[in-house]
Design an enzyme around this catalytic site. Structure first.
Site, PDB file in Angstrom:
ATOM      1  CG  ASP A 199       2.643   4.626  -3.610  1.00  0.00           C
ATOM      2  OD1 ASP A 199       2.478   5.733  -3.070  1.00  0.00           O
ATOM      3  OD2 ASP A 199       2.058   3.585  -3.235  1.00  0.00           O
ATOM      4  CG  HIS A 252      -4.339   0.311  -8.144  1.00  0.00           C
ATOM      5  ND1 HIS A 252      -5.671   0.146  -7.860  1.00  0.00           N
ATOM      6  CD2 HIS A 252      -3.888   1.300  -7.343  1.00  0.00           C
ATOM      7  CE1 HIS A 252      -6.009   1.009  -6.918  1.00  0.00           C
ATOM      8  NE2 HIS A 252      -4.952   1.719  -6.585  1.00  0.00           N
ATOM      9  CG  HIS A 311      -2.059   0.900   1.278  1.00  0.00           C
ATOM     10  ND1 HIS A 311      -2.457   1.682   0.215  1.00  0.00           N
ATOM     11  CD2 HIS A 311      -2.888   1.259   2.310  1.00  0.00           C
ATOM     12  CE1 HIS A 311      -3.468   2.464   0.587  1.00  0.00           C
ATOM     13  NE2 HIS A 311      -3.742   2.230   1.863  1.00  0.00           N
TER      14      HIS A 311
HETATM   15  C1  LIG Z   1      -1.197   4.108  -3.379  1.00  0.00           C
HETATM   16  C2  LIG Z   1      -1.226   2.617  -3.385  1.00  0.00           C
HETATM   17  O1  LIG Z   1      -1.374   1.992  -2.376  1.00  0.00           O
HETATM   18  S1  LIG Z   1      -1.124   1.877  -4.901  1.00  0.00           S
HETATM   19  C3  LIG Z   1      -0.473   0.262  -4.562  1.00  0.00           C
HETATM   20  C4  LIG Z   1       0.964   0.347  -4.143  1.00  0.00           C
HETATM   21  N1  LIG Z   1       1.549  -0.997  -4.033  1.00  0.00           N
HETATM   22  C5  LIG Z   1       2.533  -1.419  -4.822  1.00  0.00           C
HETATM   23  O2  LIG Z   1       3.031  -0.715  -5.682  1.00  0.00           O
HETATM   24  C6  LIG Z   1       3.022  -2.803  -4.546  1.00  0.00           C
HETATM   25  C7  LIG Z   1       3.287  -3.600  -5.822  1.00  0.00           C
HETATM   26  N2  LIG Z   1       2.052  -4.037  -6.434  1.00  0.00           N
HETATM   27  C8  LIG Z   1       1.385  -5.134  -5.992  1.00  0.00           C
HETATM   28  O3  LIG Z   1       1.853  -5.867  -5.111  1.00  0.00           O
HETATM   29  C9  LIG Z   1       0.026  -5.442  -6.584  1.00  0.00           C
HETATM   30  O4  LIG Z   1      -0.060  -4.904  -7.877  1.00  0.00           O
HETATM   31  C10 LIG Z   1      -1.118  -4.919  -5.713  1.00  0.00           C
HETATM   32  C11 LIG Z   1      -0.995  -5.530  -4.317  1.00  0.00           C
HETATM   33  C12 LIG Z   1      -1.056  -3.392  -5.601  1.00  0.00           C
HETATM   34  C13 LIG Z   1      -2.445  -5.287  -6.336  1.00  0.00           C
HETATM   35  O5  LIG Z   1      -2.440  -6.624  -6.387  1.00  0.00           O
HETATM   36  P1  LIG Z   1      -3.626  -7.639  -6.738  1.00  0.00           P
HETATM   37  O6  LIG Z   1      -4.788  -6.966  -7.320  1.00  0.00           O
HETATM   38  O7  LIG Z   1      -3.849  -8.482  -5.543  1.00  0.00           O
HETATM   39  O8  LIG Z   1      -2.941  -8.423  -7.877  1.00  0.00           O
HETATM   40  P2  LIG Z   1      -1.851  -9.543  -7.702  1.00  0.00           P
HETATM   41  O9  LIG Z   1      -0.826  -9.172  -6.704  1.00  0.00           O
HETATM   42  O10 LIG Z   1      -2.583 -10.827  -7.489  1.00  0.00           O
HETATM   43  O11 LIG Z   1      -1.208  -9.504  -9.129  1.00  0.00           O
HETATM   44  C14 LIG Z   1      -1.768 -10.072 -10.308  1.00  0.00           C
HETATM   45  C15 LIG Z   1      -0.640 -10.544 -11.194  1.00  0.00           C
HETATM   46  O12 LIG Z   1       0.170  -9.403 -11.569  1.00  0.00           O
HETATM   47  C16 LIG Z   1       1.488  -9.548 -11.043  1.00  0.00           C
HETATM   48  N3  LIG Z   1       1.879  -8.278 -10.466  1.00  0.00           N
HETATM   49  C17 LIG Z   1       1.066  -7.358  -9.891  1.00  0.00           C
HETATM   50  N4  LIG Z   1       1.786  -6.329  -9.452  1.00  0.00           N
HETATM   51  C18 LIG Z   1       3.076  -6.591  -9.749  1.00  0.00           C
HETATM   52  C19 LIG Z   1       4.276  -5.905  -9.542  1.00  0.00           C
HETATM   53  N5  LIG Z   1       4.284  -4.732  -8.905  1.00  0.00           N
HETATM   54  N6  LIG Z   1       5.422  -6.468  -9.965  1.00  0.00           N
HETATM   55  C20 LIG Z   1       5.428  -7.660 -10.591  1.00  0.00           C
HETATM   56  N7  LIG Z   1       4.304  -8.371 -10.826  1.00  0.00           N
HETATM   57  C21 LIG Z   1       3.141  -7.831 -10.405  1.00  0.00           C
HETATM   58  C22 LIG Z   1       1.379 -10.598  -9.939  1.00  0.00           C
HETATM   59  O13 LIG Z   1       2.600 -11.232  -9.733  1.00  0.00           O
HETATM   60  C23 LIG Z   1       0.323 -11.483 -10.485  1.00  0.00           C
HETATM   61  O14 LIG Z   1       0.896 -12.317 -11.495  1.00  0.00           O
HETATM   62  P3  LIG Z   1       0.422 -13.840 -11.652  1.00  0.00           P
HETATM   63  O15 LIG Z   1      -1.023 -13.769 -11.997  1.00  0.00           O
HETATM   64  O16 LIG Z   1       1.329 -14.339 -12.723  1.00  0.00           O
HETATM   65  O17 LIG Z   1       0.659 -14.473 -10.302  1.00  0.00           O
HETATM   66  O1  LIG Z   2      -6.891   2.180  -3.826  1.00  0.00           O
HETATM   67  C1  LIG Z   2      -5.991   1.433  -3.401  1.00  0.00           C
HETATM   68  O2  LIG Z   2      -6.124   0.203  -3.220  1.00  0.00           O
HETATM   69  C2  LIG Z   2      -4.641   1.973  -3.112  1.00  0.00           C
HETATM   70  C3  LIG Z   2      -4.464   3.353  -3.608  1.00  0.00           C
HETATM   71  O3  LIG Z   2      -4.215   3.598  -4.755  1.00  0.00           O
HETATM   72  C4  LIG Z   2      -4.653   4.434  -2.667  1.00  0.00           C
HETATM   73  O4  LIG Z   2      -5.016   4.204  -1.518  1.00  0.00           O
HETATM   74  O5  LIG Z   2      -4.441   5.597  -3.068  1.00  0.00           O
END
Ligand SMILES: CC(=O)SCCNC(=O)CCNC(=O)[C@H](O)C(C)(C)COP(=O)(O)OP(=O)(O)OC[C@H]1O[C@@H](n2cnc3c(N)ncnc32)[C@H](O)[C@@H]1OP(=O)(O)O
Ligand SMILES: O=C([O-])CC(=O)C(=O)O
Length: 385
Positions: free
Chosen positions: A325, A274, A226
């Site tokens: 981010d 995301h 997050h």
């Molecule tokens: C302001 C905010 O909070 S925005 C979010 C900030 N967080 C990040 O940047 C952390 C990195 N990103 C992630 O971990 C994810 O994209 C999340 C947690 C934000 C969303 O995840 P989910 O919707 O649960 O998707 P999930 O993690 O299951 O990903 C789906 C697929 O995309 C891939 N994927 C998603 N994000 C990434 C990433 N950042 N890097 C590499 N692969 C990724 C996963 O490995 C998965 O692949 P698979 O189907 O082959 O296993």
């Molecule tokens: O919506 C989300 O899951 C994370 C995000 O981008 C935020 O909180 O700004």
């Protein structure tokens, strides 16, 4: 497991309640705060006005804005009790822990802590909004000083963003920097039922108090899936190596090679992907423009090379787009913040959205308590009982 039960891991795709505060539309990659497109707000509104909009549902009139500015300016100073407690923490602790502790303490000191009437909730929200910059600025300063130091007193002649940077760095910042900071605050302010906001709503749903809900939300924001991702992005840049002497093209090539390698090792790269947006985060273009302005202002094209290289390689390999981010991290770095301070900056902005949701939850409350499907051992008995 019961065959008729559908479990949505991570509540993925579950609609948990209604909200009138913001609308995230992944189909059109758009985001509205109380109906207003966020890029329009970022282009035109002081952050104080956006806070008012999130809390009340309407942009302030001129008179209301003047009152909001006066209120914010009158609650900016760092409380001596908060400074004492922050000073008791080692500077090696994560700044998110310091800010979380300070918010918890501010709850204990708040005269309306146990009053959950709409008027008291609104006042507490406004006070926390005004108090947080001094806490965060002081945390940055005490880390740099290696221990207790003098906070920089707030200046009533400066607006929220300019004063925040003043209290942090003790020097007035150029307009380009202040503007990029203001834009980041507007973009980070609110995003529907994200994990930290949902945490705040869960806590509120038990009829707990506003500061407890915000303290819990800070804990949820800290994680790198997050809000902690803005810090993690900078660690990636550091791992690749930031070389100011390098050209943009050289930096881009090294970043692409790093990303190809990371993806070959199946690494998760923070700042990408995301839960809701699958074709790009609506806020990234506006934040990227603010980052570009910063890069031009400080003359650091190699940072853009790293940014582009990672983004291009991720897009080519997996079609996964950056989230907010991703441009926010390097922007805060170029402003001069320590990397560990980036997520506390997110708190300063999101306090507006969190508290708007706390008030919305309280106004139409139902205890948030989902069910679970048991998959532990079958019933068994303690020997001899
Ligand atoms: C302001 C905010 O909070 S925005 C979010 C900030 N967080 C990040 O940047 C952390 C990195 N990103 C992630 O971990 C994810 O994209 C999340 C947690 C934000 C969303 O995840 P989910 O919707 O649960 O998707 P999930 O993690 O299951 O990903 C789906 C697929 O995309 C891939 N994927 C998603 N994000 C990434 C990433 N950042 N890097 C590499 N692969 C990724 C996963 O490995 C998965 O692949 P698979 O189907 O082959 O296993
Ligand atoms: O919506 C989300 O899951 C994370 C995000 O981008 C935020 O909180 O700004």
């Amino acid at each position: 497991m019961n065959e008729t039960t559908e479990i949505r891991k991570g509540l993925n795709g579950v609609v948990a309640d209604v909200t009138a505060i913001s609308k995230v539309n992944p189909e059109t990659n758009s985001l509205l705060y109380r109906g207003y497109p966020v890029p329009e707000l970022a282009a035109s509104q002081p952050f104080e006005a956006v806070a008012h909009l999130l809390w009340t549902g309407e942009l302030p009139t001129t008179v209301e804005l003047e009152a909001a500015l006066r209120h914010e300016r009158s609650h900016r100073a760092l409380a001596p009790e908060v400074k004492t407690v922050m000073d008791s923490l080692p500077t090696s602790c994560h700044p998110m822990d310091s800010v979380r502790t300070a918010v918890s303490l501010l709850g204990g000191l708040d005269p309306d802590a146990e009053d959950s009437s709409p008027e008291a909730e609104r006042e507490k929200a406004r006070r926390l909004f005004a108090q947080l910059p001094a806490v965060i600025a002081y945390e940055q300063r005490r880390r740099r000083a290696g221990g207790p130091t003098d906070p920089v007193p707030p200046r009533e002649d400066l607006d929220y963003s300019r004063n925040f940077l003043w209290m942090t760095f003790g020097e007035e910042q150029a307009d380009e920097i202040v503007e990029a900071f203001r834009v980041s605050m507007v973009l980070y302010a609110e995003h529907s039922f994200n994990a930290s906001t949902f945490t705040a709503r869960v806590i509120t749903s038990t009829l707990s108090d506003l500061h407890s809900a915000v303290t819990g939300a800070i804990g949820a924001l800290k994680g790198s899936l997050h809000g902690g991702a803005n810090e993690a992005v900078m660690h990636t840049f550091d791992e690749i190596g930031i070389r100011p002497e390098e050209s943009q093209d050289e930096a881009r090539a090294r970043a692409k090679a790093w990303m190809d390698d990371a993806l070959a090792q199946k690494k998760k790269v923070m700042g990408f992907g995301h839960r809701v947006y699958k074709h790009g985060d609506s806020r990234v273009p506006t934040m990227k423009t603010a980052m570009d302005t910063m890069i031009e202002h400080v003359g650091r094209p190699e940072v853009l090379g790293l940014y582009d290289g990672l983004e291009q390689s991720m897009d080519e390999a997996k079609g996964i787009k950056p989230n907010l981010d991703y441009p926010a991290g390097p922007t805060y770095h170029l402003m001069g913040f320590d990397t560990e301070m980036f997520t506390p900056l997110f708190i300063a902005a999101r306090i507006t959205g969190w508290t708007a949701h706390i008030m919305e939850q309280r106004a139409a409350n139902s205890l948030i308590r989902p069910l679970s499907e048991y998959d532990g051992p079958d019933e068994r008995h303690v020997p001899g009982v």
